[in-house]
Write a protein that holds these residues in place. Structure first.
Motif, short mmCIF file in Angstrom:
data_model
loop_
_atom_site.label_atom_id
_atom_site.label_comp_id
_atom_site.label_asym_id
_atom_site.label_seq_id
_atom_site.Cartn_x
_atom_site.Cartn_y
_atom_site.Cartn_z
N ILE A 81 0.85 -1.19 0.00
CA ILE A 81 0.00 0.00 0.00
C ILE A 81 0.89 1.24 0.00
CG2 ILE A 81 -1.73 1.32 1.28
CD1 ILE A 81 -2.74 -1.40 2.38
N ILE A 82 0.64 2.14 -0.95
CA ILE A 82 1.44 3.35 -1.11
C ILE A 82 0.57 4.56 -0.81
CG2 ILE A 82 2.84 4.71 -2.72
CD1 ILE A 82 3.08 2.04 -4.38
N ILE A 83 0.97 5.35 0.19
CA ILE A 83 0.19 6.51 0.60
C ILE A 83 0.84 7.78 0.08
CG2 ILE A 83 -0.74 7.79 2.56
CD1 ILE A 83 -0.51 5.21 4.21
N ASP A 84 0.09 8.52 -0.73
CA ASP A 84 0.54 9.82 -1.24
C ASP A 84 0.05 10.89 -0.29
OD1 ASP A 84 1.43 11.93 -2.81
OD2 ASP A 84 -0.41 11.97 -3.99
N THR A 85 0.93 11.44 0.53
CA THR A 85 0.53 12.40 1.55
C THR A 85 0.50 13.83 1.01
OG1 THR A 85 2.79 12.73 2.33
CG2 THR A 85 1.51 10.96 3.36
N ALA A 86 -0.04 14.73 1.81
CA ALA A 86 -0.14 16.13 1.41
C ALA A 86 1.18 16.86 1.60
CB ALA A 86 -1.23 16.81 2.23
N GLY A 87 1.50 17.73 0.65
CA GLY A 87 2.70 18.54 0.77
C GLY A 87 2.34 20.02 0.84
N ARG A 88 3.34 20.86 0.85
CA ARG A 88 3.15 22.31 0.81
C ARG A 88 4.21 22.88 -0.13
NH1 ARG A 88 0.09 20.32 4.09
NH2 ARG A 88 -0.74 21.25 6.02
N LEU A 89 4.07 24.13 -0.47
CA LEU A 89 5.08 24.77 -1.30
C LEU A 89 6.37 24.98 -0.52
CD1 LEU A 89 2.91 27.42 -3.18
CD2 LEU A 89 3.90 25.33 -4.12
N HIS A 90 6.24 25.13 0.79
CA HIS A 90 7.40 25.30 1.66
C HIS A 90 7.20 24.47 2.92
CE1 HIS A 90 8.70 28.60 -0.91
NE2 HIS A 90 7.48 29.11 -0.81
N ILE A 91 8.27 24.17 3.60
CA ILE A 91 8.18 23.42 4.85
C ILE A 91 7.56 24.31 5.91
CG2 ILE A 91 9.54 22.41 6.72
CD1 ILE A 91 11.50 21.42 4.60
N ASP A 92 6.53 23.80 6.60
CA ASP A 92 5.95 24.53 7.72
C ASP A 92 5.55 23.55 8.81
OD1 ASP A 92 3.29 23.54 7.23
OD2 ASP A 92 3.04 25.04 5.68
N ASP A 93 5.34 24.07 10.01
CA ASP A 93 5.04 23.23 11.16
C ASP A 93 3.72 22.48 10.98
OD1 ASP A 93 7.35 24.03 12.40
OD2 ASP A 93 6.40 25.67 13.52
N GLY A 94 2.75 23.12 10.33
CA GLY A 94 1.47 22.47 10.12
C GLY A 94 1.60 21.20 9.31
N MET A 95 2.39 21.27 8.23
CA MET A 95 2.60 20.09 7.39
C MET A 95 3.28 18.99 8.18
SD MET A 95 4.87 19.67 3.89
CE MET A 95 6.39 20.09 4.74
N MET A 96 4.33 19.34 8.92
CA MET A 96 5.09 18.34 9.66
C MET A 96 4.24 17.67 10.74
SD MET A 96 7.97 17.92 8.32
CE MET A 96 9.18 18.69 7.24
N GLU A 97 3.41 18.45 11.42
CA GLU A 97 2.54 17.87 12.44
C GLU A 97 1.53 16.92 11.81
OE1 GLU A 97 2.72 18.00 15.76
OE2 GLU A 97 4.61 19.08 15.41
N GLU A 98 1.04 17.31 10.65
CA GLU A 98 0.08 16.46 9.94
C GLU A 98 0.74 15.13 9.54
OE1 GLU A 98 -3.09 18.03 7.01
OE2 GLU A 98 -1.35 17.47 5.79
N LEU A 99 1.97 15.21 9.02
CA LEU A 99 2.70 13.99 8.63
C LEU A 99 3.01 13.11 9.83
CD1 LEU A 99 5.15 15.45 5.94
CD2 LEU A 99 3.07 14.10 5.55
N LYS A 100 3.34 13.74 10.95
CA LYS A 100 3.59 12.97 12.18
C LYS A 100 2.34 12.21 12.60
CE LYS A 100 7.16 16.01 14.16
NZ LYS A 100 7.45 16.98 15.25
N THR A 101 1.19 12.86 12.45
CA THR A 101 -0.08 12.21 12.81
C THR A 101 -0.36 11.02 11.90
OG1 THR A 101 -0.98 14.33 13.58
CG2 THR A 101 -2.55 12.58 13.12
N VAL A 102 -0.13 11.20 10.60
CA VAL A 102 -0.32 10.09 9.65
C VAL A 102 0.64 8.96 9.99
CG1 VAL A 102 -0.18 9.39 7.23
CG2 VAL A 102 -1.12 11.63 7.81
#
Length: 447
Positions: A186-207
């Motif tokens: 199973i391959i999960i394509d997660t959400a990205g952003r144009l730039h690194i931000d804390d919101g993205m990283m927290e979301e990825l940590k949750t996933v």
């Protein structure tokens, strides 16, 4: 790929090989030029400094100074150190002991993450696996539609939920669906952003916490050079990952990311993407990449691509014709048409060793229109002319040009290319036991 860096290094090595013997001053001068070439290629400064120190330690020792071919010995050392810099040995993809294996792809928008998810599915499907895609990128416009479209092209199932705004919920539901469908990967394509931000990283940590992936693969754009390295460092600090996928490597003329990222992060490059097609994802081989950078080609990859493209019986028959000097223009045309299936002609060319004996710019710029022109010229010849081009007099060439809608200059060029190809094929047919290249990879010619 790495065209700029490769050209500079080849010029440096050419000068080295002109010296019968090398003294320490000559070696240091060459290393200074190599250092500048690497820095201009956007390779990390500390990485360059450490690499040059290692090369120098070996290059000014007896290994080189007492060698009968010191220039070649320096090249050998550079090749080995570049290989080690990029990881030494390939870090192939691994699977969980208990199915399904879950891969989580992370990265910024624009890095090629969604396409890489589909390419990875194609790669695994060719290995005999049953991949399942999960579209969990809820922020980039049309990301879900793109993955759904690619999955249809591959014949692979995909899970999506355009109503949900929580990536972890989509990932969890997607895994359940994949298991229900009997998928083992199973391959999960997660959400990205144009730039690194804390919101993205927290979301990825949750996933990550929710799905507990077997491996996290970071997707970075090789053409961004040191930016790709900096992005990798940030992801490593915030979420950590197991390996990298370098995209757009075929368009990277410098090579800064490929040469720096392993040394800086300590994480292996698992895959490289060399084109837009879904089958363009390849395992990363540090030794093969070092050889390509130094102009030595990548014959093994070329052989592997050929083995999946060419018919074995036809290849054996053609090899026999080469051996007996019976290769004809009909065979020439057949091989041109088959080699198209291996990818772009420029990619194929990049895997050939750079050698004075090989025509320059072979295959460069060849396209469908030119192939049709070659086909028209050959089909305008008589059977005797195709079998024995030596009989092509001026009047015959004019007749063929008129019949094919071309001109005598193009006919002359084709015949010259055919003769160059025959010479090159004869050279490759003597490569040795592993080098099936003489049977497999055939028409390389100037355009």
């Amino acid at each position: 790929m790495f065209e700029s860096l490769s050209a500079k290094l080849q010029n440096i090595f050419y000068k080295l090989k002109t010296h019968g013997r090398l003294n320490e001053k000559q070696v240091e001068e060459a290393l200074r030029e190599i250092k500048l070439a690497l820095l201009e290629a956007d390779v990390n400064f500390k990485v360059v400094k450490d690499l040059i120190a290692k090369i120098k330690e070996r290059a000014v020792g007896t290994e080189v100074m007492k060698s009968l071919a010191p220039g070649q010995q320096v090249i050998k050392i550079v090749n080995e150190e570049l290989t080690e810099l990029m990881g030494g040995v390939p870090s192939k993809i691994t699977f969980a002991s208990k199915s399904p294996t879950i891969y989580m792809l992370v990265g910024l928008q624009g890095s090629g993450k969604t396409t890489s998810a589909a390419k990875l599915a194609s790669y695994l499907k060719n290995m005999g696996k049953i991949p399942f895609l999960v579209a969990a990128d809820i922020y980039r416009p049309a990301a879900i539609d793109q993955l759904e479209s690619l999955s249809k092209e591959l014949g692979v199932l995909v899970y999506s939920d355009k109503k949900s705004r929580k990536c972890e919920e989509i990932a969890r539901s997607g895994i359940k669906q994949g298991i229900a469908q009997g998928s083992d990967v199973i391959i999960i394509d997660t959400a990205g952003r144009l730039h690194i931000d804390d919101g993205m990283m927290e979301e990825l940590k949750t996933v990550k916490k929710t799905v507990r992936p077997h491996q996290i693969l970071l997707v970075v754009d090789a053409m961004t050079g040191q930016d790709a390295v900096n992005i990798a460092v940030s992801f490593q600090e915030k979420i950590d990952f197991d390996g990298l996928i370098l995209t757009k490597l075929d368009g990277d003329a410098r090579g800064g990311a490929a040469l720096s990222i392993r040394a800086v992060t300590g994480k292996p490059i698992k895959f490289v993407s060399l084109g837009e097609k879904l089958d363009s994802l390849q395992t990363f081989y540090p030794d093969r990449m070092a050889s390509r950078i130094l102009g030595m080609g990548d014959v093994l990859t070329l052989i592997e691509k050929a083995e999946t493209t060419f018919n074995e019986e036809e290849a054996a028959s053609l090899a026999e014709k080469i051996r007996k000097q019976e290769f004809t223009l009909d065979d020439f045309l057949s091989q041109i048409q088959q080699i198209k299936n291996m990818g772009s002609f420029d990619q194929v060319l990049s895997m050939l060793p750079k050698s004075p004996g090989l025509p320059k710019n072979a295959l460069s710029g060849l396209n469908e229109k030119q192939i049709k022109k070659v086909e028209a010229i050959i089909k305008s010849m008589t059977l005797d002319e195709r079998r024995n081009p030596k009989i092509m007099s001026g009047s015959r060439r004019l007749r063929v040009a008129n019949g094919s809608g071309t001109n005598t200059r193009e006919v002359n060029r084709l015949l010259k290319q055919f003769n160059e190809t025959k010479k090159m094929m004869k050279q490759f047919s003597n490569f040795g036991s592993r080098a099936k290249i003489g049977k497999k990879i055939l028409p390389f010619f100037n355009v």
